[in-house]
Design a protein around this motif. Structure first.
Motif, PDB file in Angstrom:
ATOM      1  N   VAL F 220       0.825  -1.211   0.000  1.00  0.00           N
ATOM      2  CA  VAL F 220       0.000   0.000   0.000  1.00  0.00           C
ATOM      3  C   VAL F 220       0.859   1.261   0.000  1.00  0.00           C
ATOM      4  N   LEU F 221       1.881   1.265   0.850  1.00  0.00           N
ATOM      5  CA  LEU F 221       2.666   2.501   0.987  1.00  0.00           C
ATOM      6  C   LEU F 221       3.746   2.655  -0.069  1.00  0.00           C
ATOM      7  N   LYS F 222       4.409   1.540  -0.399  1.00  0.00           N
ATOM      8  CA  LYS F 222       5.565   1.666  -1.289  1.00  0.00           C
ATOM      9  C   LYS F 222       5.311   1.047  -2.652  1.00  0.00           C
ATOM     10  N   ASN F 223       4.118   0.489  -2.807  1.00  0.00           N
ATOM     11  CA  ASN F 223       3.806  -0.179  -4.072  1.00  0.00           C
ATOM     12  C   ASN F 223       4.872  -1.209  -4.394  1.00  0.00           C
ATOM     13  N   LYS F 224       5.453  -1.778  -3.335  1.00  0.00           N
ATOM     14  CA  LYS F 224       6.563  -2.711  -3.477  1.00  0.00           C
ATOM     15  C   LYS F 224       6.088  -4.013  -4.094  1.00  0.00           C
ATOM     16  N   ALA F 225       6.831  -4.465  -5.087  1.00  0.00           N
ATOM     17  CA  ALA F 225       6.452  -5.681  -5.795  1.00  0.00           C
ATOM     18  C   ALA F 225       6.354  -6.860  -4.850  1.00  0.00           C
TER      19      ALA F 225
END
Lengths: 234, 234, 234, 234, 234, 234
Positions: F220-225
């Motif tokens: 949600v926060l970092k759009n981290k894969a």
């Protein structure tokens, strides 16, 4: 949405007597006091209105027709909601505009930060017990039970001149005193057992006082000793 | 589900006065007559109760607090529903047990074949108009409007001794007579314009009679001339 | 609408334990007994289901999160309604298909003549108290309280081997015994004060028995002495 | 909660014609004007949508099937609520997102400070009467009745070329003019008697104008003389 | 309460096209057939009405205003309920008088033994899927899906002349065919995936036929081969 | 009313597993993460809770009693709402206090700007599909589906060690993979067809991830894969 500190909420149970006059002057006096509490002292009153004279009128007639007690309770609740509407009308913009009909609606109404006025909620439950449940649900700092007498006595002071007044009483003593009370719809008085249990389980600071606008104001604002303070415990 | 021939349904509007006594004796008299109609003659009464004294009490106080007229109408409706509950209690098993709160609930209640007792339904609508709409919705054979006077006059017979009584009146004449009437909540009387239009659009046979159990019984069972018959047309 | 003689209605409160098993076998046993009562003996059972293990699960977790007691009561009620649905599913066509959620819905459901299964109705009210109110509202001939022990003792028989069993007890004695009971949500047991007052005000014949299908059947059909009979009075 | 000064509320009744087009272009034009009123001038529009072509479609078919007039009214109300939803969709964030279905919901919606869009509320009540009741309930400063013609005439200007236009008319004159109007569901027009009585009892400043976005805007913002002003009195 | 053998219930989904005419003649034809089914053959039809032309009108306009798809679904459902009301009006006393709005209301309505007419129930669910769920809930013996074409083809027969018609098709084949279908509100057709899964999980005998009163009658009464029969399985 | 930019709304579907523990520790961990998302990053989480272990318990027993699948779905929804209440209790003041029960209530709840926690909404609809519809209705910027596995595989990775994980997948590929899935109540997993269609029709950015508080936070926060990103299209 104005979120008021929960601890500023005070549940005030108003005896049906307030609503039993031929005109609205008595209601107006209470409305002024409540509006005053609400604006000057950052208290949020959550009021529970009783049924009073009109409730007794309907209940007596319907009981004469053989209606069951549970249905009579419901009639009493409906009248108490009409009384609540009168107080809301007298309060105008200071009040939440609708009469909440269950605990969840009370919570929603209280979230508005305005003065909330409910009537009864459930059959089989006195307005005292309902008030205690509401105090529990909205996390009230105090439950002020405004009644026809100036606190709890060891017998009915209207019948027994020598009745002893308590300035403090434990919930345990209270239960002993009240265990003889009857519960015909419309005949509840002061604290009842359900109210006491709710007060105990959630440790709600409670006072029983004589219903007069100034007495209520002094208890709420100055915590001034009046009536009977109920102490949780044995 | 008992499906009663629709044409046996008779809508009877009972003035709030029936419910204004200190005790239930008046209500009991009407209940006996209704029970009697229901069992002996295979009529299905669908009753609409007015608000009466208690409704005026609440409305007057709340109007004094500046409550808007629409909200006052709602209070009057709520009291009329309490009155309806009293009549249901007096009727016992003969009555449908709940007070319907909109036209669809009236239809459901009427489908039971039992005596239905409603109060007001909508703000801004007199119990006369509501009764006419109910008559339309349940396909009633007749609408009997039981009021404080024995029919329609060309001026208020309580104020004007020479007032002329109509044994028959057209809806058009009726409208002319009533066009001066005021509509403060609680002040409706006899037929009003909405009631007349509903009567016209659905051609509902209507009589205005003095509210007495025997008068109602005679009109319903024997179609005995009493009060004023309203004729649809010019 | 089948109108069953009111006096054939028996309110049966089933402890949440019935619904606490890993599978449905226990529920099935009670369903068979209820179906049997319903068909062979022209009794109309009106059942109130408790919350049991799943209710305690939700209540314990939510109490750990600081949820107020009134909201915990509501969770318990919701679980008791899921339990009621299981019993309705087990009863199939013999049961009224919906779980009534207030006294008026109970009345409607009971009018079907089928087995009615409710859960809790109101926060702050034990399923015992709710059962007594339901017995009052539907005009039940009897209230059978099926619990984990075989009647009322002068102390908890699970903790105190020498506890004295009552075959009969007055409501007054009952109140004395139970006045020490706590009322955390989920901790109600046997009769509580509200239930006793309702039993008193409406003089409802009541027995407290051990919850076993055969015991319930014998009490309902043969009025066979088992458990404790509660006598209204001092 | 944004509390807007009540006196900024303006009730605007939009004829069903606005919603009768094949596409949404007409609705879009009205939405722009309303959004504009709402943002530039601190007016809070409270809109009542009529039923229009689609309502007539359903009502005509159902009347052909013999459906009673009260049920036809309900169909018309349901279509008017669909129309209200279209206008809400066109207004986006400027509008209160739900269509209120009774006066209490209108009050709640209006408390949001956003543009409120209702349809009809009660069977037997024209959208004119409903609009007047809403104006009364929300304490509106004005009731703007936007219709198919540019005000009130002494006869139908679409049929009678010599019809006289009123720039002002008293409620009394209005009643005289309109007393001949019929009230089949779907056939209401301009002011009706109930609307007039509500306007009288609460002294609501009212204008009847031709429905055009600019005309409405000019009346609301500039109080520019257009159409017919209704004067309370004889 | 008339309890009809569940296995006589047949769920019939009527395409919105039935309700798209300018007048009510088409609806009348279907009503006659349904009334006929209901009386002559002891079938209890449970009908689900589609939205048709009027639904597309509202959805298209609101989509143009940027309304989200879920809200568009709700508009479509509301129109389908108006259509259901038309069919109920055409059926008169043969039909259950109200349009059920969730599965529990469908169950109650079906318990009346009368013809039940619903519209859509939930956003995100086609009327096909809703029909299958209703068939499951009321224990229907059959689900008859009356559509614009005479059964299922391997491609759209209105566009592709060489499309192959299936007289029988497995649910698995069906899923393969339909996996390319889009689901914009208003664009559902024939069976969709949710409907297929419900048919599979509850093994509901299903046919897809061309919507004509005689075709429906023949399938229901004579199980006459028409359209496409859906076989549960691979 | 706090109006949060719609694009900050993120719909998060939480597997029922989160609620299946014996105590509340797991729920507490998710609540901390959600509270953290809500305060530090100006994200508004809109959570959909699954039914988990307790839902399966009720569904299995009731299916054993022959309850229809649609009613089983309803039981599952009711349990998911109890789960939602637990999460709301754990979130305290950060959460909207009530569990919304339809899309319109979700919209209202979301308008508060607080964390919204819903359970299931409609029978016949997986919580995945419900989550997608909610994302559509509230205009969410993202739909995060937190499941028991770390994304979508070409076969069940719990059974097949060689299953291939997708870091991206098209909705079309997804449909192909999932077309074999069964839909017994309680057996839904990952994305289903309805959810995919909603994602497609409203182009909702969607990821399927392993349910762990940190994984959700990072997405949600970092759009981290992490997990599988679903691409709308073929």
């Amino acid at each position: 949405m104005v979120v008021l500190d929960k601890s500023r909420r005070v549940v005030i149970k108003l005896s049906g007597k307030v609503f039993s006059g031929e005109d609205g002057s008595e209601i107006k006096r209470y409305a002024s006091m409540l509006a005053n509490l609400s604006s000057s002292a950052k208290v949020q009153p959550v009021v529970v209105a009783g049924g009073g004279r009109v409730a007794r009128h309907y209940i007596n007639i319907a009981r004469g027709f053989g209606l069951d007690e549970a249905s009579l309770d419901i009639m009493g609740i409906e009248v108490s909601r009409l009384n609540a509407k009168l107080l809301i009308a007298a309060l105008g913009e200071k009040a939440y505009p609708a009469v909440p009909e269950d605990l969840e609606q009370v919570t929603e109404a209280a979230a508005s930060g305005k003065i909330v006025v409910a009537g009864g909620l459930h059959p089989g439950q006195s307005t005292n017990a309902t008030s205690a449940l509401i105090a529990e649900k909205v996390g009230a700092a105090r439950f002020v039970n405004a009644t026809d007498v100036d606190g709890i006595y060891d017998s009915d002071p209207r019948k027994n001149k020598g009745a002893r007044h308590y300035s403090e009483i434990t919930t345990k003593q209270c239960r002993d005193l009240l265990s003889g009370e009857s519960s015909m719809a419309g005949g509840y008085d002061l604290m009842d057992i359900v109210a006491l249990k709710v007060i105990e389980r959630s440790k709600i600071p409670t006072v029983v006082i004589k219903s007069e606008p100034e007495v209520i104001r002094d208890v709420v604002l100055k915590n001034k000793a009046a009536g009977t303070k109920i102490i949780v415990g044995a």
